[in-house]
Design an enzyme around this catalytic site. Structure first.
Site, PDB file in Angstrom:
ATOM      1  N   SER A  17       5.760 -13.077   8.616  1.00  0.00           N
ATOM      2  CA  SER A  17       4.414 -12.627   8.965  1.00  0.00           C
ATOM      3  C   SER A  17       3.283 -13.365   8.276  1.00  0.00           C
ATOM      4  O   SER A  17       2.121 -13.149   8.625  1.00  0.00           O
ATOM      5  CB  SER A  17       4.277 -11.125   8.680  1.00  0.00           C
ATOM      6  OG  SER A  17       4.820 -10.368   9.730  1.00  0.00           O
ATOM      7  N   LYS A  44       0.710 -15.033  10.425  1.00  0.00           N
ATOM      8  CA  LYS A  44      -0.494 -14.370  10.919  1.00  0.00           C
ATOM      9  C   LYS A  44      -1.757 -14.958  10.282  1.00  0.00           C
ATOM     10  O   LYS A  44      -2.856 -14.812  10.823  1.00  0.00           O
ATOM     11  CB  LYS A  44      -0.405 -12.872  10.674  1.00  0.00           C
ATOM     12  CG  LYS A  44       0.668 -12.160  11.514  1.00  0.00           C
ATOM     13  CD  LYS A  44       0.719 -10.684  11.218  1.00  0.00           C
ATOM     14  CE  LYS A  44       1.620  -9.931  12.191  1.00  0.00           C
ATOM     15  NZ  LYS A  44       3.052 -10.131  11.944  1.00  0.00           N
ATOM     16  N   SER A  59       0.355  -5.535   9.353  1.00  0.00           N
ATOM     17  CA  SER A  59       1.160  -6.641   9.876  1.00  0.00           C
ATOM     18  C   SER A  59       1.601  -6.379  11.314  1.00  0.00           C
ATOM     19  O   SER A  59       2.719  -6.689  11.715  1.00  0.00           O
ATOM     20  CB  SER A  59       2.380  -6.894   8.992  1.00  0.00           C
ATOM     21  OG  SER A  59       2.885  -8.201   9.184  1.00  0.00           O
TER      22      SER A  59
END
Length: 418
Positions: free
Chosen positions: A128, A131, A185
């Protein structure tokens, strides 16, 4: 042809020789005739050693996908002392802490100096923390006050993966989507923001890859906007530092990344609102924090990127391939930040290359945003200086790598976020 290499992977003999990766076990005996970014002293005293490791559990993880072939030019971006799978620290530096991460990097956000690294250019799986690349790509394009409708494709994510709980047909502000992305997230928020910024999620991913190339993050290739595992998706500790520097330059990013909690709005009587909290525990446990992002998948293991300021000095840390014990990912990042702040201001083994962007010109979206926002906290100054560029890095950046591989959104397996 190597799609990750400029000029189709064709290298001159001189460049290839100067940038060859050094094996972990090798000691360097530099050629005094070869120019090093740290000067003559570095050519006689610097050596490659294994990265200090913390004892941890044996983990049975799925087989990781094979990365692209190592490109000697890309491995030397920012300085040829970074072209190693081992430890790169200045000769007089104190030993860095032992961590379970397979690769990491600590750098100065303002000068661009890399204070130390372990496998700075080793390919790794992002999870993640990808991102952050989505944020760096789209945050300047989207009006935070815009209200959008969620589609079925937006919420089509891997079962069991992290979600902020968007409702198909629900209506949310772009600001709420950014908070859902950076606090919880949310992979559903990632799909939505990529679609809004690119027209489609797939086009959004292509824009992410184009920005990575412009930043000099040549070892980064996104396939999903969220970081869910997918074939052909890679990054490096060095690249993540470049990407985080671009994020910190945006005031809106710092506003969202330092938000401790916010309320997701009601979506009709069957979908009541709820509170989400920031998963980046560094913001409650590390003075001067500027923001960050956690990540986890079965393939990537624990990943972390963060930044902090101390006594007017701002550092970034990136951590890849870590296990949760003896220290959690953000705690490993905190230990490396402490080590970095303890080093002299002129310590360096290389530089973060400069894309030519300047933080003096924040995005139009940031200038138009309502500063107080919803559920946010007071933020640190979001500006960053433009670091100097090594001559070698300039040559690489001028190569103008274009990542042209099609970016189809594929879903990973057995993926859960923390």
């Amino acid at each position: 042809m190597n799609r990750f290499a400029p000029n189709g992977g064709r290298l001159t003999a001189a460049v290839a020789t100067a940038a060859l990766a050094v094996p972990l076990w090798a000691a360097v005996a530099p050629d005094p005739a070869v120019a090093h970014p740290l000067g003559a002293a570095a050519t006689t005293s610097w050596r490659v050693t294994p990265c200090p490791k913390a004892a941890g559990p044996r983990v049975s993880a799925p087989t990781r996908p094979s990365p692209p072939a190592a490109d000697p030019v890309h491995r030397a971006v920012g300085g040829d002392l970074l072209a190693t799978s081992g430890l790169a620290v200045p000769p007089a530096a104190t030993p860095p802490p032992g961590v379970s991460a397979t690769s990491w990097l600590v750098a100065d956000l303002d000068t661009g100096a890399v204070l130390g690294a372990c496998g700075a250019h080793e390919y790794a799986t992002p999870a993640s923390v990808q991102k952050l690349l989505l944020a760096a790509t789209m945050i300047s394009k989207l009006d935070p006050k815009r209200v959008v409708t969620i589609t079925r494709e937006d919420v089509d994510i891997e079962p069991g993966s992290s979600s902020v709980g968007l409702v198909e047909g629900g209506r949310y502000s772009v600001e709420t989507l950014w908070l859902g992305l950076l606090l919880a997230s949310g992979n559903d928020a990632a799909n939505t923001l990529a679609r809004l910024g690119g027209g489609t999620a797939e086009a959004g991913v292509r824009e992410m890859n184009a920005l990575a190339a412009r930043l000099g993050a040549y070892q980064t290739h996104a396939v999903t906007p969220s970081g869910l595992d997918a074939p052909g998706q890679f990054t490096s500790a060095y690249d993540l530092a470049l990407i985080m520097r671009a994020c910190v330059a945006e005031p809106l990013f710092q506003k969202y990344a330092l938000t401790r909690y916010t309320q997701m709005p009601d979506q009709g009587k069957h979908h009541k609102g709820f509170q989400i909290q920031n998963q980046n525990l560094l913001i409650d446990n590390y003075p001067g924090v500027l923001g960050g992002k956690t990540g986890y998948t079965d393939l990537a293991r624990h990943t972390y990127v963060g930044a902090a300021e101390r006594h007017g000095r701002r550092l970034v840390v990136s951590v890849l391939g870590a296990e949760y014990v003896p220290l959690r990912g953000w705690e490993q990042g905190a230990a490396l930040l402490d080590w970095g702040f303890a080093q002299p201001a002129d310590a360096s083994v290389g530089r973060l290359v400069d894309s030519g962007a300047t933080a003096a010109n924040p995005s139009a979206a940031a200038q138009a945003a309502d500063t107080p926002g919803t559920g946010t906290n007071a933020l640190a100054d979001g500006g960053t200086g433009t670091p100097p560029l090594l001559a070698f890095g300039a040559a690489v950046a001028a190569a103008g790598l274009v990542l042209s591989a099609a970016a189809r959104r594929r879903r990973g397996s057995r993926v859960r976020r923390h």
